[in-house]
Design a protein around this motif. Structure first.
Motif, PDB file in Angstrom:
ATOM      1  N   VAL A   1       5.594 -11.850  26.674  1.00 33.34           N
ATOM      2  CA  VAL A   1       6.607 -12.900  26.729  1.00 33.34           C
ATOM      3  C   VAL A   1       6.717 -13.370  28.170  1.00 33.34           C
ATOM      4  O   VAL A   1       6.657 -12.573  29.112  1.00 33.34           O
ATOM      5  CB  VAL A   1       7.956 -12.356  26.217  1.00 33.34           C
ATOM      6  N   LEU A   2       6.849 -14.693  28.334  1.00 37.33           N
ATOM      7  CA  LEU A   2       6.937 -15.252  29.686  1.00 37.33           C
ATOM      8  C   LEU A   2       8.282 -14.899  30.334  1.00 37.33           C
ATOM      9  O   LEU A   2       9.308 -14.818  29.661  1.00 37.33           O
ATOM     10  CB  LEU A   2       6.804 -16.772  29.639  1.00 37.33           C
ATOM     11  N   ASP A   3       8.219 -14.745  31.632  1.00 33.89           N
ATOM     12  CA  ASP A   3       9.447 -14.551  32.386  1.00 33.89           C
ATOM     13  C   ASP A   3       9.732 -15.852  33.126  1.00 33.89           C
ATOM     14  O   ASP A   3       9.099 -16.153  34.138  1.00 33.89           O
ATOM     15  CB  ASP A   3       9.263 -13.394  33.374  1.00 33.89           C
ATOM     16  N   PRO A   4      10.701 -16.679  32.635  1.00 29.07           N
ATOM     17  CA  PRO A   4      10.926 -18.008  33.223  1.00 29.07           C
ATOM     18  C   PRO A   4      11.234 -17.919  34.714  1.00 29.07           C
ATOM     19  O   PRO A   4      10.843 -18.807  35.469  1.00 29.07           O
ATOM     20  CB  PRO A   4      12.143 -18.524  32.458  1.00 29.07           C
ATOM     21  N   SER A   5      11.837 -16.832  35.148  1.00 31.48           N
ATOM     22  CA  SER A   5      12.240 -16.745  36.545  1.00 31.48           C
ATOM     23  C   SER A   5      11.030 -16.587  37.470  1.00 31.48           C
ATOM     24  O   SER A   5      11.140 -16.766  38.678  1.00 31.48           O
ATOM     25  CB  SER A   5      13.205 -15.570  36.739  1.00 31.48           C
ATOM     26  N   ALA A   6       9.896 -16.258  36.879  1.00 29.97           N
ATOM     27  CA  ALA A   6       8.706 -16.068  37.711  1.00 29.97           C
ATOM     28  C   ALA A   6       8.045 -17.404  38.070  1.00 29.97           C
ATOM     29  O   ALA A   6       7.099 -17.431  38.855  1.00 29.97           O
ATOM     30  CB  ALA A   6       7.704 -15.164  37.004  1.00 29.97           C
ATOM     31  N   MET A   7       8.528 -18.497  37.458  1.00 28.14           N
ATOM     32  CA  MET A   7       7.898 -19.797  37.702  1.00 28.14           C
ATOM     33  C   MET A   7       8.940 -20.765  38.271  1.00 28.14           C
ATOM     34  O   MET A   7       9.993 -20.992  37.659  1.00 28.14           O
ATOM     35  CB  MET A   7       7.327 -20.361  36.399  1.00 28.14           C
ATOM     36  N   GLU A   8       8.633 -21.322  39.430  1.00 28.58           N
ATOM     37  CA  GLU A   8       9.600 -22.180  40.117  1.00 28.58           C
ATOM     38  C   GLU A   8       9.883 -23.454  39.325  1.00 28.58           C
ATOM     39  O   GLU A   8      10.987 -23.969  39.308  1.00 28.58           O
ATOM     40  CB  GLU A   8       9.053 -22.576  41.496  1.00 28.58           C
ATOM     41  N   LEU A   9       8.842 -24.005  38.662  1.00 30.97           N
ATOM     42  CA  LEU A   9       8.991 -25.326  38.044  1.00 30.97           C
ATOM     43  C   LEU A   9       9.434 -25.263  36.585  1.00 30.97           C
ATOM     44  O   LEU A   9       9.549 -26.283  35.922  1.00 30.97           O
ATOM     45  CB  LEU A   9       7.659 -26.090  38.141  1.00 30.97           C
ATOM     46  N   TRP A  10       9.615 -24.058  36.098  1.00 30.43           N
ATOM     47  CA  TRP A  10       9.942 -23.901  34.672  1.00 30.43           C
ATOM     48  C   TRP A  10      11.197 -24.689  34.302  1.00 30.43           C
ATOM     49  O   TRP A  10      11.267 -25.331  33.257  1.00 30.43           O
ATOM     50  CB  TRP A  10      10.144 -22.419  34.336  1.00 30.43           C
TER      51      TRP A  10
END
Lengths: 388, 286, 381
Positions: free
Chosen positions: A113-122
């Motif tokens: 599962v993706l961790d949204p906090s790991a991506m600045e542009l999410w």
């Protein structure tokens, strides 16, 4: 079953390769060279060809990483084979596959599962796009990040069929007494059955989700299509990009359920064809980035960094100009192009693309679902229609 | 018929059979096994079931076997009619080695191009706006372009004739070339007109070549996905396309059941043909 | 058998055939045949009489097989004035409509048919009813002593048996002429000699015309009524075996018929019976074998057989004998005889000696009969 969605995409992704997609290859998965894990600066991507850029200089400059993009045919059978049987997650940091595959490979624990906090542009990605069922598992977990997507309808010859900007019904394709034998369909249940369902829905039929029909609903749609086939409505079914270009371009048919690049290419050749604006809605598809469950630590960091870049303006601008497809963050694309001083033509194309995507996404639509619950029944109904 | 070489070590023979069993029979056994299992979450599970066969019959999918066999049989017959005189002419009709070599060489040229690119040419020729329809309309033979020229069983059959001509010609040519000229002259000398010699000497002696030619055309044609896909326009569904469609959704059991069905039909046909020819052979000797 | 049938229809029941075939059953006038630039047959004329055994004899490449194929109709002639078979001009008639049959060098049997079916083949072509053709084929097989092999596979026959099947297959059609193309070439020597006798008996008993191609002078001499000697596309000499053996009329014929001793000479005197010639100062007598007659001073060729040479006694030579002195040059042991070469004033001469003890002296006088010395023009091949 995720896989089926991809089946239609198979040819779409094979645009560059040309020729007929031979399904027999589905089980014969290529065994990609697997080296020992990369030196630290490298990100390894196993992805469908359409998403690749001609060069990754921008990626290297922005991220300080080296892109190692290995192409894979768009074929769900192949994805499953690679990820499950060949444990491709050991060797690749990111998979870029047709959306929908996460229903299967997420649930089975092959994707994380993706961790949204790991991506600045999410946060800049519109919620509509992020929440596509083609990126989320059946449980609603976010497995995929949007890479490219579009909404498909049909192409037609302006003089022979209708005016260029007219809003048309899918009935032009499926129930058109004036155009008997002048219509071709994509040879897959994945797009054609839901598109027909959209039309029937507009006529008041009781269909829940065109992209996730019950066996009864599928049977009803197939019965309708069989009736139209017997009436001589359909000239042919196409299997590959080139084939669809030829068929419409040579006026072998006047209306064709097809991909947008087909029309783009014919227009470039001076043919008076346009891509229809649909009353009832569109068939939407998406290609997403997925993380293998094996990726962790430094690998995972690099992978997130790479996905973040795909969500940015550089990638989006290039895709919009080259392919006419939508990306996660169109505003960023426009900003990137403007800041980079791209010429007016290109910026205009990006703007036009944005407007088009906005308009299409505003209309009713369904997300092409390669893994409807009753995929076997749906495929069997399709087969019945083809046999009729 | 070739007699087996007698000097072969029987043990070597045994290991050959063993290898052959693994290479050829094992997949077939696997196929049969798959067809009677169930699938859960894209994995085969050990739950015997005839559901796959039911699905093949209920969806009308079995019709692809009939259609595939029909097309393969029609094309094979056409190939025989075309290849027999051609091969006979190369083998016996021309004394010039240069002509013979050229003809056989020309037959290999198609193999330099992919089947798809050779086949796609028919599209342009047979299409509604293609030259063939243009000529027919110009000559006043038709007033509307013929739509059955393309994306029909007709176009599939036409498209298959070219690629499957060489595999019919080569074994026939070899068989004809092996017939001793003196035998043919003897027949003529004994008063036989060419037609009699053809029916009673050439054809019987070329039977192994004809058999090989049929095997090399009919059997691969059953599995050929390219020509039907390109010229059938989705209107001529053959076995390969149907299996392909099933494999895309990873429906292995139904794909296997369909293949087993085809295999069973083929075995039945071959068995019947074998029995028939054995009966004919007995009839001749009696 | 055809002959028997014809005999049965005879009105007066005589042994002779009721409708006797014309005495001249084959007539070929001025036949020319070319393959591209190569002239295979050059102005060939020949004839054959009913019941005659005619042999086309010659080395390979002499055109004899081509001639046979033209007679069979397997090859149509480039040019011919007339090709009359049994009273009809058949120059343009192909093999399948010509009433001749061929026994091929390698028999040309149908490998997919058994013995009986092979023999029946021509009758089947002629739509003879099954029962009748079976009966006739079996009768023919009896004639060649193969009745027991009727259902045998062709591949399981010996060479001699195959030969007989081929004969039966041709003869059952009662052809006007049977053409045989070196039919014994593939057999071993013992079998060949047996088959020569058998073929001859068959030909005599059937009263059929045989045209037989061979390169073996021994076979030709043994079997033929008449021999046509061929060389380089022409018939160079024809005659009975005796004519051919004793009086070859050219260098080619003499050497092909086995005359080992040959030398050139000049005519000294032409007598009524014999002609006297001189060579290197030595005088001999011989008989003229070629057409016409020589004149004194003509260059001629002189030939005689080594087996006709013998060691002369001490006394004066008898009349009609040629005699010369010679010294032993070599002798070669050949089992039954010795081949001895003497060095003489006219060159080396060969003598075949059956009594090995007779040859001891180094210097001897040898002699041979003038009547066995043949003379022909020296300038012809």
């Amino acid at each position: 079953m995720t896989t089926s969605k991809i089946s239609s995409r198979l040819s779409r992704r094979s645009v560059l390769k040309g020729g007929v997609a031979l399904g027999a290859a589905a089980l014969a998965a290529p065994y990609y060279a697997r080296n020992a894990f990369a030196a630290s600066g490298k990100v390894r991507v196993l992805g469908v060809t359409t998403c690749a850029l001609p060069n990754w200089d921008g990626f290297a400059k922005d991220t300080g990483l080296e892109m190692d993009f290995v192409a894979i045919n768009s074929d769900p059978g192949l994805y499953v084979q690679e990820v499950v049987a060949n444990e491709a997650g050991d060797d690749y940091d990111i998979f870029i596959f047709d959306g929908g595959i996460e229903d299967r490979l997420g649930a089975s624990g092959h994707f994380q599962v993706l961790d949204p906090s790991a991506m600045e542009l999410w946060g800049d990605v519109s919620a509509d796009v992020k929440s596509s069922p083609l990126l989320q598992g059946v449980d609603g977990a976010q497995y995929g990040a949007p890479i490219v997507f579009n909404a498909d309808s049909f192409g037609y010859w302006v003089g022979d069929v209708a005016a260029a900007d007219e809003e048309l019904s899918w009935g032009m394709v499926f129930e058109n007494e004036k155009m008997l034998g002048k219509i071709s369909l994509e040879d897959t249940w994945l797009t054609t059955l839901p598109n027909a369902a959209l039309y029937l829905l507009g006529k008041g039929a009781k269909i829940g989700d065109p992209s996730n029909m019950t066996p009864e609903e599928a049977k009803m749609v197939a019965d309708f299509l069989i009736e139209r086939k017997k009436a001589g409505q359909f000239r042919a079914f196409w299997h590959s990009y080139e084939e669809s270009v030829d068929m419409l371009g040579n006026k072998e048919v006047l209306i064709e359920e097809c991909w947008e690049p087909v029309v783009k290419q014919l227009q470039r050749d001076g043919k008076d064809v346009v891509y229809a604006n649909c009353k009832e809605g569109y068939s939407k598809w998406m290609i997403g980035a997925y993380l293998p469950s094996q990726a962790e630590g430094e690998r995972l960091e690099k992978a997130y960094k790479a996905i973040d870049w795909f969500l940015g303006g550089d990638y989006g601008a290039q895709i919009a100009v080259n392919q006419g497809y939508a990306t996660a963050n169109p505003a960023a694309s426009l900003k990137f192009a403007t800041d980079a001083g791209w010429d007016a033509d290109k910026i205009g194309a990006i703007e036009a693309n944005m407007a088009k995507v906005e308009r299409k996404m505003a209309l009713p639509h369904y997300w092409q679902n390669s893994s409807p619950e009753h995929v076997e029944a749906i495929e069997a109904e399709w087969s019945r229609f083809k046999q009729a | 018929m070739f007699r087996p070489p007698t000097q072969v070590d029987p043990k070597g023979h045994g290991s050959f059979v063993l290898i052959w069993s693994f290479a050829a029979l094992l997949p077939v056994v696997g196929l049969v096994l798959w067809s009677v299992l169930s699938m859960q979450n894209f994995r085969l599970v050990w739950e015997p079931s005839l559901q796959a066969y039911y699905d093949v019959l209920a969806s009308g999918r079995w019709e692809v076997t009939v259609r595939t066999l029909r097309i393969a049989a029609i094309v094979t017959l056409i190939e025989i009619v075309l290849a027999v005189p051609f091969a006979l002419w190369i083998a016996k009709g021309t004394r010039s080695i240069a002509v013979r070599t050229t003809c056989l060489g020309l037959l290999t040229i198609p193999f330099f191009l992919s089947l798809a690119s050779r086949t796609i040419v028919w599209r342009g020729i047979l299409g509604l706006n293609g030259p063939l329809n243009a000529v027919l309309m110009h000559l006043g033979i038709v007033d509307q372009p013929l739509d059955w020229l393309l994306f029909s069983e007709f176009s599939v059959v036409l498209g298959l004739i070219g690629p499957y001509f060489p595999p019919m010609v080569f074994p026939l040519f070899l068989a004809f070339a092996l017939i001793d000229d003196e035998v043919l002259e003897a027949s003529k000398d004994l008063g036989a007109p060419p037609s009699f010699t053809f029916l009673h000497v050439i054809l019987p002696l070329a039977m192994p070549g004809l058999g090989a030619g049929i095997v090399f055309t009919f059997v691969p044609m059953i599995g050929d996905p390219v020509v039907p896909a390109l010229l059938g326009g989705g209107n001529v569904i053959v076995l390969s396309a149907s299996v392909q469609s099933l494999l895309r959704i990873l429906n292995y059991t139904v794909a296997a059941a369909l293949s087993v069905l085809m295999l069973a039909i083929l075995v039945a046909i071959i068995g019947a043909a074998g029995a028939l020819s054995a009966r004919m052979a007995r009839g001749r000797l009696a | 058998m055809g002959l028997n049938e014809r005999q049965m229809t005879t009105e007066d029941g005589s042994v002779e055939a009721a409708a006797p075939r014309p005495a001249r059953i084959l007539e070929v006038n001025r036949l020319v045949h070319t393959f591209g630039d190569f002239t295979a047959l050059n102005d060939v004329s020949l004839s054959a009489n009913s019941r005659e055994f005619v042999t086309l004899l010659g080395p390979s490449g002499s055109g004899k097989s081509t001639l046979l194929r033209i007679l069979a109709g397997l090859e149509l002639p480039t040019r011919v004035d007339a090709l009359i078979l049994d009273g009809h001009d058949v120059a343009d008639v192909p093999a399948n409509r010509r009433n001749v049959a061929t026994v091929f060098q390698h028999y040309g049997l149908f490998p997919h048919l058994n013995v009986l079916e092979n023999v029946e083949y021509g009758l089947r072509v002629r739509k003879v009813a099954k029962a009748e053709r079976r009966q006739r084929a079996l009768r023919m097989l009896e004639q060649v002593q193969l009745a027991d092999f009727a259902h045998r596979n062709i591949a399981k026959l010996s060479g001699g048996q195959k030969q007989r099947v081929a004969l039966a297959r041709s003869l059952v059609l009662e052809p006007v002429i049977l053409l045989l193309d070196e039919p014994l070439g593939a057999l071993d020597e013992k079998l060949r000699i047996d088959m020569q006798v058998e073929l001859l008996q068959l030909q005599r008993s059937l009263g059929m015309t045989f045209i037989y191609v061979t390169h073996s002078q021994e076979e030709a001499l043994t079997m033929s009524d008449r021999i046509l000697l061929m060389n380089q596309g022409r018939i160079v000499q024809e005659g009975t075996p005796e004519d051919m053996f004793d009086r070859p009329a050219s260098r080619f014929a003499a050497s092909f018929m086995g005359m080992e001793n040959m030398f050139e000479a000049v005519v000294a005197e032409v007598g009524p019976e014999t002609i006297t010639v001189t060579a290197d100062g030595v005088t001999f007598s011989g008989i003229w074998a070629a057409k016409g007659a020589p004149a004194a001073g003509d260059r001629v060729c002189c030939a005689f057989r080594s087996e006709k040479v013998r060691i002369a006694g001490d006394g004066a030579p008898e009349p009609g004998l040629n005699r010369i002195e010679g010294s032993l040059e070599s002798r070669i042991y050949k089992g039954k005889y010795l081949d001895i070469t003497y060095r003489t004033a006219i060159g080396p001469l060969r003598m075949r000696e059956w009594d090995a003890h007779a040859v001891t002296d180094e210097a001897v006088r040898i002699e041979w009969r003038a009547s066995q010395t043949i003379l022909f023009p020296a300038n012809e091949q």
